[in-house]
Design a protein around this motif. Structure first.
Motif, PDB file in Angstrom:
ATOM      1  N   GLN A 137       0.832  -1.205   0.000  1.00 15.80           N
ATOM      2  CA  GLN A 137       0.000   0.000   0.000  1.00 15.80           C
ATOM      3  C   GLN A 137       0.866   1.254   0.000  1.00 15.80           C
ATOM      4  N   GLU A 138       1.925   1.256   0.808  1.00 18.52           N
ATOM      5  CA  GLU A 138       2.826   2.411   0.860  1.00 18.52           C
ATOM      6  C   GLU A 138       3.523   2.621  -0.490  1.00 18.52           C
ATOM      7  N   ILE A 139       3.941   1.521  -1.101  1.00 18.80           N
ATOM      8  CA  ILE A 139       4.603   1.612  -2.403  1.00 18.80           C
ATOM      9  C   ILE A 139       3.625   2.131  -3.452  1.00 18.80           C
ATOM     10  N   ALA A 140       2.414   1.589  -3.438  1.00 19.73           N
ATOM     11  CA  ALA A 140       1.391   2.016  -4.395  1.00 19.73           C
ATOM     12  C   ALA A 140       1.100   3.502  -4.247  1.00 19.73           C
ATOM     13  N   ASP A 141       0.973   3.960  -3.016  1.00 17.45           N
ATOM     14  CA  ASP A 141       0.727   5.387  -2.770  1.00 17.45           C
ATOM     15  C   ASP A 141       1.891   6.232  -3.287  1.00 17.45           C
ATOM     16  N   MET A 142       3.097   5.799  -3.004  1.00 18.16           N
ATOM     17  CA  MET A 142       4.293   6.536  -3.400  1.00 18.16           C
ATOM     18  C   MET A 142       4.424   6.621  -4.928  1.00 18.16           C
ATOM     19  N   LEU A 143       4.113   5.516  -5.596  1.00 17.98           N
ATOM     20  CA  LEU A 143       4.280   5.452  -7.045  1.00 17.98           C
ATOM     21  C   LEU A 143       2.998   5.792  -7.811  1.00 17.98           C
ATOM     22  N   GLU A 144       1.964   6.136  -7.058  1.00 17.51           N
ATOM     23  CA  GLU A 144       0.678   6.494  -7.639  1.00 17.51           C
ATOM     24  C   GLU A 144       0.158   5.404  -8.576  1.00 17.51           C
ATOM     25  N   THR A 145       0.098   4.197  -8.031  1.00 17.62           N
ATOM     26  CA  THR A 145      -0.398   3.040  -8.765  1.00 17.62           C
ATOM     27  C   THR A 145      -1.246   2.201  -7.817  1.00 17.62           C
ATOM     28  N   THR A 146      -1.607   1.013  -8.242  1.00 18.21           N
ATOM     29  CA  THR A 146      -2.441   0.146  -7.410  1.00 18.21           C
ATOM     30  C   THR A 146      -1.595  -0.874  -6.654  1.00 18.21           C
ATOM     31  N   VAL A 147      -2.169  -1.395  -5.581  1.00 18.78           N
ATOM     32  CA  VAL A 147      -1.497  -2.442  -4.806  1.00 18.78           C
ATOM     33  C   VAL A 147      -1.276  -3.666  -5.697  1.00 18.78           C
ATOM     34  N   SER A 148      -2.276  -4.030  -6.486  1.00 22.98           N
ATOM     35  CA  SER A 148      -2.124  -5.209  -7.346  1.00 22.98           C
ATOM     36  C   SER A 148      -0.985  -5.008  -8.355  1.00 22.98           C
ATOM     37  N   ASN A 149      -0.785  -3.792  -8.823  1.00 22.48           N
ATOM     38  CA  ASN A 149       0.316  -3.525  -9.744  1.00 22.48           C
ATOM     39  C   ASN A 149       1.668  -3.661  -9.053  1.00 22.48           C
ATOM     40  N   THR A 150       1.786  -3.187  -7.821  1.00 20.93           N
ATOM     41  CA  THR A 150       3.072  -3.318  -7.117  1.00 20.93           C
ATOM     42  C   THR A 150       3.378  -4.787  -6.842  1.00 20.93           C
TER      43      THR A 150
END
Length: 72
Positions: free
Chosen positions: A43-56
């Motif tokens: 979730q933190e990575i997704a927020d940081m990269l402005e993408t979805t959790v499933s994508n990370t």
């Protein structure tokens, strides 16, 4: 020691791991570093990269496979 589910033991040179990581595409390396080294959640990575959790999760999975192949 484990690096993103890739077992690193005495026979694996850390420089070989680092060199393999440098060969990963930028987005793979970024997600792998944030997850495995910085210990961020998906979730933190997704927020940081402005993408979805499933994508990370997908990127991390592909990065692990690619890193494992590079270390063979």
């Amino acid at each position: 020691e484990k690096v993103a589910e890739v077992t690193v033991d005495a026979s694996t040179d850390i420089n070989k791991v680092l060199a393999a990581m440098q060969q990963l595409p930028d987005n793979y390396r970024t997600v792998l570093n944030l997850y495995a080294i910085d210990k961020l959640s998906h979730q933190e990575i997704a927020d940081m990269l402005e993408t979805t959790v499933s994508n990370t999760k997908s990127i991390l999975s592909r990065a692990r496979v690619k890193l494992k192949d590079l270390l063979k």
